[in-house]
Design an enzyme around this catalytic site. Structure first.
Site, PDB file in Angstrom:
ATOM      1  N   LYS A 167      39.510 -20.765   2.624  1.00 21.85           N
ATOM      2  CA  LYS A 167      39.857 -19.827   1.545  1.00 21.85           C
ATOM      3  C   LYS A 167      40.218 -18.452   2.102  1.00 21.85           C
ATOM      4  CE  LYS A 167      36.788 -22.202  -1.689  1.00 21.85           C
ATOM      5  NZ  LYS A 167      35.390 -22.205  -2.172  1.00 21.85           N
ATOM      6  N   GLY A 206      37.881 -21.017  -7.768  1.00 21.37           N
ATOM      7  CA  GLY A 206      37.953 -21.697  -9.061  1.00 21.37           C
ATOM      8  C   GLY A 206      38.865 -21.037 -10.066  1.00 21.37           C
ATOM      9  N   GLU A 238      26.754 -31.092  -1.174  1.00 21.71           N
ATOM     10  CA  GLU A 238      27.156 -32.469  -0.873  1.00 21.71           C
ATOM     11  C   GLU A 238      26.094 -33.137  -0.012  1.00 21.71           C
ATOM     12  OE1 GLU A 238      30.159 -33.802  -1.762  1.00 21.71           O
ATOM     13  OE2 GLU A 238      31.088 -31.999  -2.563  1.00 21.71           O
ATOM     14  N   GLY A 282      23.014 -31.561  -7.067  1.00 25.59           N
ATOM     15  CA  GLY A 282      24.467 -31.701  -7.052  1.00 25.59           C
ATOM     16  C   GLY A 282      25.204 -30.427  -6.688  1.00 25.59           C
ATOM     17  N   VAL A 341      37.915 -32.312 -10.623  1.00 22.79           N
ATOM     18  CA  VAL A 341      38.869 -31.300 -11.088  1.00 22.79           C
ATOM     19  C   VAL A 341      40.054 -31.952 -11.809  1.00 22.79           C
ATOM     20  CG1 VAL A 341      40.384 -29.408 -10.382  1.00 22.79           C
ATOM     21  CG2 VAL A 341      38.174 -29.711  -9.261  1.00 22.79           C
TER      22      VAL A 341
END
Lengths: 429, 429
Positions: free
Chosen positions: B205, B134, B190, B187, B14
């Site tokens: 969150k 995001g 993890e 991907g 990020v």
């Protein structure tokens, strides 16, 4: 505690909704935002309406100067709709340093530059979240959440009336006139439905949204507009067979060279696109940015409380600003050179024709398409030959330009074997 | 032109995406926002990564004091993740009057009150749009667009990895272990997937989102958490037969009496709910407010550029503020009386059991449900009797409490005719 005086111009549907929210959630807003919002003046002729909402008569007036001259009023929320007297009143307020909050898309789409000029002079703010897609925070998303994005496209179901009618036609198989009548009876469509069904309302909103997205004024007159009044149950049904849903969309795109195209028209979209699943009077806007990728916002595009929610959010937002941010458009929407816009836009097409059932017909028609640079994806005959020896044929094209399509259709209409080109509907994938 | 100095702590996925956006869209942001963003320091040990991104080595450092002591740096964006050293570094920056921007949901969920305290002392701002979903502007929507709403509920697909796995299992019929392995190879998950598949990430969150929605801190330890590792292909398929889609949702509700419930677990939702159509690594959040009604936001919940988009939007937003608004929570998330939260929440249930195929079995089981106040909607036997004389039965219940269900299942597990209670999945309508 910061105390902020407010005036409400008009107590119609949205004005009333706003007043109700301000009353009901006054304490909550005080606690969580640290702002005490006080309605100090309501401009409304209809005293019954004021009583119905429980507005104290001492704050009711019909004189805009009472608003302009009250130094405690910092924010003016306008609910008149239409151009006048809203425009003159708001310019007066802005020049007096009062920020305005409005749901008035028509005035904003047509007189934004004047309002901005007045706001600059008065050091006031212009807030118009409620002008597009009711309570869905689309304006704030464009201005406060996508600043790092070069926005590539914006597509939306931005008119609830037409989405209600098209969803209903699709569900029931009923035709347009009947469904419109029903929508009018239920209050989903106006007695004079033109602003909605002819696409004007969507065009105002698309002008506002695309101007913010592309950071330059996209004036109304460059937006292609086509309403839903020619939509037939037949085409909606054929679309279903192809996995397509018919929607009235506002579409705006920024091309690689910076040119902009903007249009409002009925369009077939694949059933599995998120926008295709937006039913009834709901609205949704799909934005593509170079950083964020795809995002979509969804909710009620109209109604007293949803739109009132956007108004109240703008009031609280405006009350919290120490100085107000205005647009940084590269233009004012006037005298814009045509070269900045794309009018001959590209699309795929669905075309329904009635042709004579005889040898060589398809070859004649497809030949014209070919010579006009329109490449076909499929040609399908639908149903049986009718009593006059005619048959329905549906063409799906690959991407082509408007001008090529127009050229082709002009020639096709002249062919002896073609009785009628019944429908021309764009497909957006 | 206002020039604003920035520091980036870390250049991972990020951090790198943020740097790329700041470089690519620097001029655009300057023109449209009137702010010249200058990256003055990057804290990163990996010099290869700095070179790959084209970062000038003169601004690369490993010393936080270089950031703290540079008076030109007004905004610090953090990309370390985890608690330390992020927490200590950010508190230092805040006390020095530098606003912070972060995607670090774990730190925020656990140390929000400390960060707020430091921000208050330093007169700095805390921005964390990137911590949830995001590039989707969910934080700004809650804080700047729903101020007039008493929020009733928030439900969301707020973890992309688990949504990818569940969507894939539903599409392919493959089992959990196989699908997780595939997601790891691609991907999407993890190597150590626990933070995602066990629901921790979604819990962080949900704590942040529900705190903002309900205007008081909803601490992690009151959030019920259950991951997806016990989900089977079999149940996903049975769900399909009932018109249900399995999702990992974060759900938070405010009850009439002000009490809050919050939970993260796999849940069946009807196929035609907007959240059910959110596939793959996409995220979406559905909010209900008393004014705005239903709204939904949808987009990519992760990735370098989508999350970078949220970071850049926060940077621009922070740079434009003359003073920073902090939360007005009624609590700090510490020592909260249990009575403010609902732990024994209500839900409908899907329950799959293996029972002996013999007379009286269903009557025994349904009898226990009845005596435990669990009312059944349907009981369906699935498939044929197996070689051991056993059969699968699926129960759907009406709304009941967790405690009633627990009581019933304890008794049912003791029945001789019940071999196993295979699955217990909540249904949310």
């Amino acid at each position: 505690m910061k105390k902020v005086g407010i005036a409400l111009l008009g107590l119609g549907t949205v004005g009333g909704g706003t007043y109700r929210i301000l009353e009901k959630n006054h304490e909550m807003i005080k606690k969580s935002e640290g702002i005490d919002l006080e309605v100090r003046c309501v401009l409304e002729k209809n005293l019954d309406r004021c009583r119905e909402l429980g507005v104290d008569e001492s704050i009711v007036s019909t004189d805009i100067d009472r608003v302009v001259n009250d130094p405690e009023i910092k924010i003016v929320a306008e609910f008149f709709g239409g151009i006048e007297p809203a425009r003159s009143f708001l310019i007066k307020c802005l020049l007096a340093g009062k920020s305005i909050v409005t749901a008035n898309k028509e005035m904003f789409a047509k007189h934004w530059h004047e309002l901005e000029e007045a706001a600059r002079k008065g050091k006031a703010g212009l807030y118009f979240e409620a002008s597009c897609v009711g309570g869905v925070p689309i304006i704030r998303t464009l201005t406060e959440s996508m600043q790092g994005n070069n926005i590539q496209s914006i597509k939306g179901i931005i008119n609830g009336t037409t989405n209600y009618i098209l969803s209903k036609m699709s569900d029931t198989g009923a035709d347009y006139a009947e469904t419109l009548k029903e929508a009018q009876d239920l209050g989903y469509a106006e007695f004079n439905p033109s602003a909605d069904v002819d696409g004007f309302d969507a065009t105002y909103k698309l002008s506002i949204l695309s101007s913010l997205a592309f950071r330059k004024k996209v004036p109304l007159d460059i937006i292609y507009r086509e309403g839903i009044s020619k939509v037939t149950a037949e085409d909606i049904n054929y679309g279903k067979e192809f996995g397509l849903t018919l929607k009235l969309l506002g579409i705006a795109k920024q091309h690689e060279d910076g040119r902009i195209e903007a249009r409002v028209h009925p369009v077939f979209i694949p059933n599995d696109e998120p926008l295709a699943t937006v039913k009834g009077s709901f609205n949704a806007v799909h934005i593509v940015g170079d950083a964020v990728g795809d995002i979509m916002l969804y909710g009620r595009g109209a109604g007293d409380l949803p739109t009132g929610s956007a108004i109240v959010s703008d009031i609280v937002y405006a009350a919290g600003q120490k100085s107000h941010k205005l647009s940084c458009f590269k233009n004012n929407g006037l005298h814009i050179p045509n070269r900045e816009f794309v009018r001959d836009f590209e699309s795929e097409y669905y075309i329904r024709m009635t042709v004579k059932e005889e040898a060589g017909v398809l070859s004649d028609v497809t030949g014209v398409f070919g010579r006009s640079n329109v490449s076909l994806r499929s040609v399908i005959q639908k149903g049986d030959v009718d009593n006059n020896g005619n048959v329905t044929v549906i063409f799906e094209t690959h991407v082509t330009t408007e001008s090529s399509m127009e050229k082709a259709l002009k020639k096709i209409a002249k062919l002896d074997c073609v009785l009628e080109v019944n429908s021309i509907i764009r497909i957006e994938k």
